[in-house]
Design an enzyme around this catalytic site. Structure first.
Site, PDB file in Angstrom:
ATOM      1  N   HIS A  36       0.563  -1.209   0.006  1.00 22.20           N
ATOM      2  CA  HIS A  36       0.302   0.052   0.097  1.00 22.20           C
ATOM      3  C   HIS A  36       1.162   1.132  -0.049  1.00 22.20           C
ATOM      4  O   HIS A  36       0.763   1.984   1.073  1.00 22.20           O
ATOM      5  CB  HIS A  36      -1.112   0.026   1.293  1.00 22.20           C
ATOM      6  CG  HIS A  36      -2.286  -0.706   0.857  1.00 22.20           C
ATOM      7  ND1 HIS A  36      -2.925  -1.594   1.934  1.00 22.20           N
ATOM      8  CD2 HIS A  36      -3.012  -1.110  -0.033  1.00 22.20           C
ATOM      9  CE1 HIS A  36      -3.825  -1.875   1.188  1.00 22.20           C
ATOM     10  NE2 HIS A  36      -3.890  -1.886   0.167  1.00 22.20           N
ATOM     11  N   HIS A  70      -0.424  -8.647   1.102  1.00 22.52           N
ATOM     12  CA  HIS A  70      -1.674  -9.272   1.827  1.00 22.52           C
ATOM     13  C   HIS A  70      -2.275 -10.200   1.767  1.00 22.52           C
ATOM     14  O   HIS A  70      -3.245 -10.659   2.554  1.00 22.52           O
ATOM     15  CB  HIS A  70      -2.749  -7.684   1.803  1.00 22.52           C
ATOM     16  CG  HIS A  70      -2.160  -6.305   1.823  1.00 22.52           C
ATOM     17  ND1 HIS A  70      -1.777  -5.623   1.025  1.00 22.52           N
ATOM     18  CD2 HIS A  70      -2.045  -5.783   2.964  1.00 22.52           C
ATOM     19  CE1 HIS A  70      -1.361  -4.522   1.459  1.00 22.52           C
ATOM     20  NE2 HIS A  70      -1.701  -4.545   2.708  1.00 22.52           N
ATOM     21  N   HIS A 120     -10.599  -5.079   4.223  1.00 21.38           N
ATOM     22  CA  HIS A 120      -9.236  -4.842   3.619  1.00 21.38           C
ATOM     23  C   HIS A 120      -8.803  -6.409   3.180  1.00 21.38           C
ATOM     24  O   HIS A 120      -9.196  -7.512   3.588  1.00 21.38           O
ATOM     25  CB  HIS A 120      -8.241  -4.941   5.112  1.00 21.38           C
ATOM     26  CG  HIS A 120      -7.035  -4.580   4.863  1.00 21.38           C
ATOM     27  ND1 HIS A 120      -5.995  -5.573   4.705  1.00 21.38           N
ATOM     28  CD2 HIS A 120      -6.290  -3.473   5.306  1.00 21.38           C
ATOM     29  CE1 HIS A 120      -4.790  -4.833   4.641  1.00 21.38           C
ATOM     30  NE2 HIS A 120      -4.894  -3.466   4.600  1.00 21.38           N
ATOM     31  N   GLU A 122      -6.214  -8.256   3.291  1.00 16.36           N
ATOM     32  CA  GLU A 122      -5.588  -9.125   4.099  1.00 16.36           C
ATOM     33  C   GLU A 122      -6.682 -10.112   5.019  1.00 16.36           C
ATOM     34  O   GLU A 122      -6.613 -11.209   5.050  1.00 16.36           O
ATOM     35  CB  GLU A 122      -4.794  -8.454   5.350  1.00 16.36           C
ATOM     36  CG  GLU A 122      -4.095  -9.351   6.060  1.00 16.36           C
ATOM     37  CD  GLU A 122      -3.432  -8.900   7.567  1.00 16.36           C
ATOM     38  OE1 GLU A 122      -3.768  -9.426   8.614  1.00 16.36           O
ATOM     39  OE2 GLU A 122      -3.115  -7.862   7.463  1.00 16.36           O
ATOM     40  N   CYS A 186       1.598  -8.426  13.830  1.00 16.33           N
ATOM     41  CA  CYS A 186       3.012  -8.429  13.609  1.00 16.33           C
ATOM     42  C   CYS A 186       3.911  -7.729  14.672  1.00 16.33           C
ATOM     43  O   CYS A 186       3.345  -6.569  15.090  1.00 16.33           O
ATOM     44  CB  CYS A 186       3.129  -7.820  12.306  1.00 16.33           C
ATOM     45  SG  CYS A 186       4.663  -7.402  11.656  1.00 16.33           S
ATOM     46  N   SER A 214      -3.132   2.848   3.603  1.00 16.41           N
ATOM     47  CA  SER A 214      -2.441   1.604   4.319  1.00 16.41           C
ATOM     48  C   SER A 214      -2.995   1.543   5.677  1.00 16.41           C
ATOM     49  O   SER A 214      -3.073   2.584   6.489  1.00 16.41           O
ATOM     50  CB  SER A 214      -1.177   1.933   4.308  1.00 16.41           C
ATOM     51  OG  SER A 214      -0.361   1.414   5.575  1.00 16.41           O
ATOM     52  N   SER A 258       5.236   0.050   4.716  1.00 13.36           N
ATOM     53  CA  SER A 258       5.031   0.066   3.123  1.00 13.36           C
ATOM     54  C   SER A 258       5.780   1.407   2.461  1.00 13.36           C
ATOM     55  O   SER A 258       5.922   1.412   1.257  1.00 13.36           O
ATOM     56  CB  SER A 258       3.747   0.020   2.384  1.00 13.36           C
ATOM     57  OG  SER A 258       3.149  -1.349   2.816  1.00 13.36           O
TER      58      SER A 258
END
EC number: 1.17.7.4
Length: 277
Positions: A36, A70, A120, A122, A186, A214, A258
């Site tokens: 993104h 993603h 999203h 992901e 993460c 993002s 990103s």
């Protein structure tokens, strides 16, 4: 004016891995934006002929396809494998993890709560691996009117705040007999969020650099804005305005996962060129 970078910011492991892969492969198409960040996507297209397609249906005579960081849905992956095309998987391993958990928990009879944004990419990918029932929520209130089963597994979008994830978990523990909790946030997200919180508490102006689409960049901006009212989210140095920095003593800078260093350095250079004493 002091200009200070957050202790942790910018490219995460998954993005670095994807960019390197795209540069090595060259002459390929990504299914959805690889990352993104529009500036970096443009650089990859210009220098390495890596183009972005909206979906699998847009593939025509391409020989190589790259799966975005993603990830894509299980159904799209199966469809892609049927095509006469070489596939390179740049899905971040931190995203692959909740996909695998959802698939396994479903096989064991668990329904799954996914803490994240339903729209999203992901989350769409992760949800597609649930073969029982999936509940995608952003707030515990969304679970209050749902008749929950006895067995629930819980995962999170990788870029969400841990404290908000725990609100969902704590609610479920009180409402159902068995809850399997998987921390799928993460590690880079933890570090970047902690770093921007620390920096924004001592800054009187904050600049967050990253794609406005993002999720992790928007999360960083919200944290900055909470602690420092004069916080700004930009994609490039062209958006900077000198008046933001007038009479300011301490400028904090962070960037989304990103955001490449070359963009961050351009932002710093332009702020310095404003020559704010």
């Amino acid at each position: 004016m002091i200009i200070e970078l957050a202790k942790n910011y910018g490219f995460c492991f998954g993005v670095k891995r994807a960019i390197k892969k795209a540069e090595q492969i060259k002459d390929a198409a990504t299914i959805g934006p690889l990352i993104h960040n529009n500036e970096e996507i443009s650089r990859l297209q210009k220098n390495f002929n890596v183009k972005t397609l909206e979906n699998i249906q847009a593939l025509s005579n391409e020989k190589k396809a790259i799966i975005r960081t993603h990830g894509i849905t299980k159904q799209d992956l199966e469809e892609l494998r049927k095509k006469d095309i070489e596939i390179f998987d740049a899905t971040c391993p931190f995203v692959t993890k909740p996909q695998q958990i959802c698939e396994q928990m479903s096989k064991e009879g668990y329904e799954v709560v996914i803490f994240g944004d339903e729209n999203h990419p992901e989350v769409k990918g992760v949800k597609s691996y649930v073969s029982t029932k999936a509940y995608v929520v952003l707030d515990k209130k969304e679970l209050q009117n749902i008749k929950l089963p006895n067995k629930i597994a819980v995962v999170s979008q990788t870029t969400k705040k841990p404290e908000h994830f725990m609100e969902i978990v704590n609610f479920l523990i009180l409402k159902t007999k068995e809850v399997r909790v998987f921390n799928t946030i993460c590690d880079a997200t933890f570090k970047n969020q902690d770093a921007i919180k620390e920096l924004s508490l001592k800054s009187d102006v904050m600049v967050v650099v990253g794609g406005k689409n993002s999720a992790n960049t928007k999360q960083l901006f919200l944290i900055a804005k909470t602690n420092c009212e004069d916080s700004y989210l930009i994609e490039t140095e062209e958006e900077l305005k000198k008046e933001w920095f007038l009479d300011k003593k301490h400028c904090g800078i962070s960037a989304g996962a990103s955001t490449p260093d070359w963009i961050i350095q351009k932002v710093i250079a332009k702020i310095k060129n404003f020559k704010i004493n």
